[in-house]
Write an enzyme that holds these catalytic residues in place. Structure first.
Site, PDB file in Angstrom:
ATOM      1  N   GLY A  43     -23.024  -9.482   9.712  1.00 51.40           N
ATOM      2  CA  GLY A  43     -24.030 -10.538   9.621  1.00 51.40           C
ATOM      3  C   GLY A  43     -23.531 -11.948   9.889  1.00 51.40           C
ATOM      4  O   GLY A  43     -24.233 -12.763  10.473  1.00 51.40           O
ATOM      5  N   GLU A  98     -20.135 -16.412   4.819  1.00 52.95           N
ATOM      6  CA  GLU A  98     -21.106 -15.337   4.570  1.00 52.95           C
ATOM      7  C   GLU A  98     -22.449 -15.683   5.209  1.00 52.95           C
ATOM      8  O   GLU A  98     -22.774 -16.855   5.381  1.00 52.95           O
ATOM      9  CB  GLU A  98     -21.310 -15.171   3.057  1.00 52.95           C
ATOM     10  CG  GLU A  98     -20.643 -13.951   2.466  1.00 52.95           C
ATOM     11  CD  GLU A  98     -21.349 -12.633   2.801  1.00 52.95           C
ATOM     12  OE1 GLU A  98     -21.984 -12.511   3.871  1.00 52.95           O
ATOM     13  OE2 GLU A  98     -21.244 -11.710   1.982  1.00 52.95           O
ATOM     14  N   ASP A  99     -23.204 -14.655   5.515  1.00 53.80           N
ATOM     15  CA  ASP A  99     -24.533 -14.894   6.071  1.00 53.80           C
ATOM     16  C   ASP A  99     -25.536 -15.234   4.967  1.00 53.80           C
ATOM     17  O   ASP A  99     -26.253 -16.215   5.038  1.00 53.80           O
ATOM     18  CB  ASP A  99     -25.015 -13.690   6.895  1.00 53.80           C
ATOM     19  CG  ASP A  99     -24.892 -12.363   6.159  1.00 53.80           C
ATOM     20  OD1 ASP A  99     -24.422 -12.336   4.990  1.00 53.80           O
ATOM     21  OD2 ASP A  99     -25.267 -11.335   6.739  1.00 53.80           O
ATOM     22  N   ASP A 102     -27.324 -12.826  -1.860  1.00 51.82           N
ATOM     23  CA  ASP A 102     -28.545 -12.255  -2.450  1.00 51.82           C
ATOM     24  C   ASP A 102     -28.251 -11.986  -3.931  1.00 51.82           C
ATOM     25  O   ASP A 102     -28.367 -12.874  -4.761  1.00 51.82           O
ATOM     26  CB  ASP A 102     -28.920 -11.002  -1.667  1.00 51.82           C
ATOM     27  CG  ASP A 102     -30.239 -10.401  -2.098  1.00 51.82           C
ATOM     28  OD1 ASP A 102     -30.868 -10.958  -3.011  1.00 51.82           O
ATOM     29  OD2 ASP A 102     -30.656  -9.375  -1.532  1.00 51.82           O
ATOM     30  N   LYS A 130     -30.384 -16.998  -1.655  1.00 45.16           N
ATOM     31  CA  LYS A 130     -31.744 -16.687  -2.107  1.00 45.16           C
ATOM     32  C   LYS A 130     -32.029 -17.344  -3.441  1.00 45.16           C
ATOM     33  O   LYS A 130     -31.290 -17.148  -4.416  1.00 45.16           O
ATOM     34  CB  LYS A 130     -31.941 -15.177  -2.186  1.00 45.16           C
ATOM     35  CG  LYS A 130     -32.137 -14.572  -0.818  1.00 45.16           C
ATOM     36  CD  LYS A 130     -32.749 -13.203  -0.872  1.00 45.16           C
ATOM     37  CE  LYS A 130     -32.967 -12.707   0.531  1.00 45.16           C
ATOM     38  NZ  LYS A 130     -33.314 -11.279   0.569  1.00 45.16           N
ATOM     39  N   VAL A 152     -35.079 -11.490   5.147  1.00 47.42           N
ATOM     40  CA  VAL A 152     -35.120 -12.242   6.407  1.00 47.42           C
ATOM     41  C   VAL A 152     -34.220 -11.602   7.462  1.00 47.42           C
ATOM     42  O   VAL A 152     -33.261 -10.894   7.132  1.00 47.42           O
ATOM     43  CB  VAL A 152     -34.695 -13.722   6.197  1.00 47.42           C
ATOM     44  CG1 VAL A 152     -35.745 -14.481   5.412  1.00 47.42           C
ATOM     45  CG2 VAL A 152     -33.341 -13.817   5.505  1.00 47.42           C
ATOM     46  N   ASP A 158     -29.752  -8.568  10.174  1.00 45.68           N
ATOM     47  CA  ASP A 158     -30.440  -7.447  10.834  1.00 45.68           C
ATOM     48  C   ASP A 158     -31.449  -6.761   9.927  1.00 45.68           C
ATOM     49  O   ASP A 158     -31.443  -6.919   8.705  1.00 45.68           O
ATOM     50  CB  ASP A 158     -29.415  -6.396  11.247  1.00 45.68           C
ATOM     51  CG  ASP A 158     -28.891  -5.607  10.036  1.00 45.68           C
ATOM     52  OD1 ASP A 158     -28.485  -6.244   9.051  1.00 45.68           O
ATOM     53  OD2 ASP A 158     -28.935  -4.374  10.067  1.00 45.68           O
ATOM     54  N   ARG A 164     -30.478  -9.200  15.169  1.00 45.18           N
ATOM     55  CA  ARG A 164     -29.357 -10.116  14.928  1.00 45.18           C
ATOM     56  C   ARG A 164     -29.316 -11.240  15.963  1.00 45.18           C
ATOM     57  O   ARG A 164     -28.789 -12.315  15.694  1.00 45.18           O
ATOM     58  CB  ARG A 164     -28.023  -9.354  14.992  1.00 45.18           C
ATOM     59  CG  ARG A 164     -27.800  -8.372  13.863  1.00 45.18           C
ATOM     60  CD  ARG A 164     -26.339  -7.946  13.850  1.00 45.18           C
ATOM     61  NE  ARG A 164     -26.109  -6.723  13.093  1.00 45.18           N
ATOM     62  CZ  ARG A 164     -25.889  -6.677  11.783  1.00 45.18           C
ATOM     63  NH1 ARG A 164     -25.921  -7.777  11.076  1.00 45.18           N
ATOM     64  NH2 ARG A 164     -25.666  -5.526  11.183  1.00 45.18           N
TER      65      ARG A 164
HETATM   66  P1  5GP Z   1     -25.685  -9.088  -2.082  1.00 43.40           P
HETATM   67  O1  5GP Z   1     -24.503  -8.237  -2.407  1.00 43.40           O
HETATM   68  O2  5GP Z   1     -25.463 -10.567  -2.303  1.00 43.40           O
HETATM   69  O3  5GP Z   1     -26.925  -8.601  -2.752  1.00 43.40           O
HETATM   70  O4  5GP Z   1     -26.012  -8.845  -0.554  1.00 43.40           O
HETATM   71  C1  5GP Z   1     -25.306  -9.451   0.447  1.00 43.40           C
HETATM   72  C2  5GP Z   1     -25.533  -8.745   1.749  1.00 43.40           C
HETATM   73  O5  5GP Z   1     -26.781  -8.054   1.781  1.00 43.40           O
HETATM   74  C3  5GP Z   1     -25.613  -9.749   2.872  1.00 43.40           C
HETATM   75  O6  5GP Z   1     -24.332 -10.049   3.385  1.00 43.40           O
HETATM   76  C4  5GP Z   1     -26.514  -9.052   3.867  1.00 43.40           C
HETATM   77  O7  5GP Z   1     -25.762  -8.180   4.659  1.00 43.40           O
HETATM   78  C5  5GP Z   1     -27.454  -8.243   3.000  1.00 43.40           C
HETATM   79  N1  5GP Z   1     -28.727  -8.956   2.749  1.00 43.40           N
HETATM   80  C6  5GP Z   1     -29.124  -9.520   1.594  1.00 43.40           C
HETATM   81  N2  5GP Z   1     -30.323 -10.109   1.722  1.00 43.40           N
HETATM   82  C7  5GP Z   1     -30.701  -9.910   2.991  1.00 43.40           C
HETATM   83  C8  5GP Z   1     -31.863 -10.300   3.758  1.00 43.40           C
HETATM   84  O8  5GP Z   1     -32.813 -10.957   3.313  1.00 43.40           O
HETATM   85  N3  5GP Z   1     -31.873  -9.920   5.058  1.00 43.40           N
HETATM   86  C9  5GP Z   1     -30.870  -9.192   5.626  1.00 43.40           C
HETATM   87  N4  5GP Z   1     -31.006  -8.879   6.909  1.00 43.40           N
HETATM   88  N5  5GP Z   1     -29.773  -8.805   4.938  1.00 43.40           N
HETATM   89  C10 5GP Z   1     -29.692  -9.165   3.644  1.00 43.40           C
END
Ligand code: 5GP
Length: 179
Positions: A43, A98-99, A102, A130, A152, A158, A164
């Site tokens: 990402g 990081e992208d 969440d 978020k 998103v 993706d 992407r």
């Molecule tokens: P976390 O571990 O913080 O819950 O998730 C992080 C990863 O989940 C991000 O690096 C991404 O790959 C994916 N992710 C979380 N939210 C989204 C979103 O809204 N859209 C997409 N495409 N990927 C997400």
């Protein structure tokens, strides 16, 4: 606009402007000190490509891949390193790129892992965070945008490996998930 997109959350111009600002901030903070920028694949690949070109400090790039969502839109909390760094980070300034933040689970795991390798400093730059969503506390020095708690895509993000390459960040039409 792509026909699968319901709404654009961040336009190409807004993303470009914000990345330029982040680049200035990062350049001021590190000055002439070398910094190793690490992107979490896949990402963050597009973000690090644009961000690194806005940083004036001497930088090197490295990449890591961790397991993430697969094709689902919910965080599993399961993190596994699929591709590790090529570089030794001991004694170096490390900036994780990081992208999206969440639940924070992915990053928490990653930071713990990287900290154990004794970098000189360890900071995080995330393009998106978020709002009100972080389940685990993460100290993130650079944040591009706070976004609503919706799934998103675009600009590296993706859904089932698609979208992407969209130059903006948007929300998918619900019908896309039903396919
Ligand atoms: P976390 O571990 O913080 O819950 O998730 C992080 C990863 O989940 C991000 O690096 C991404 O790959 C994916 N992710 C979380 N939210 C989204 C979103 O809204 N859209 C997409 N495409 N990927 C997400």
């Amino acid at each position: 606009m792509h026909s699968d997109i319901q709404e654009i959350v961040l336009s190409q111009d807004r993303i470009r402007e914000r990345i330029a600002e982040l680049g200035v901030q990062i350049s001021e903070d590190y000055g002439d000190e070398p910094v190793l920028m690490i992107a979490v694949l896949r990402g963050a690949a597009i973000f690090i490509a644009d961000l690194s070109r806005q940083v004036a400090s001497p930088i090197e790039l490295d990449f890591m891949a961790v397991s993430s969502y697969g094709s689902s839109t919910k965080s599993s909390g399961v993190v596994r390193i699929i591709k590790d760094l090529d570089e030794d980070i001991e004694g170096r300034h490390v900036l994780v790129v990081e992208d999206i933040l969440d639940t924070g689970l992915t990053l928490k795991y990653l930071l713990k892992n990287l900290a154990s390798r004794k970098p000189k400093s360890l900071e995080v730059c995330t393009l998106l965070s978020k709002e009100g969503k972080q389940r685990v506390p993460i100290s993130c020095k650079y944040i591009g945008f706070d976004v609503p708690d919706e799934f998103v895509v675009g600009y590296g993000l993706d859904y089932a490996e698609r979208y992407r390459n969209l130059p903006y960040i948007g929300i998918l039409k619900p019908a896309v998930y039903a396919d």
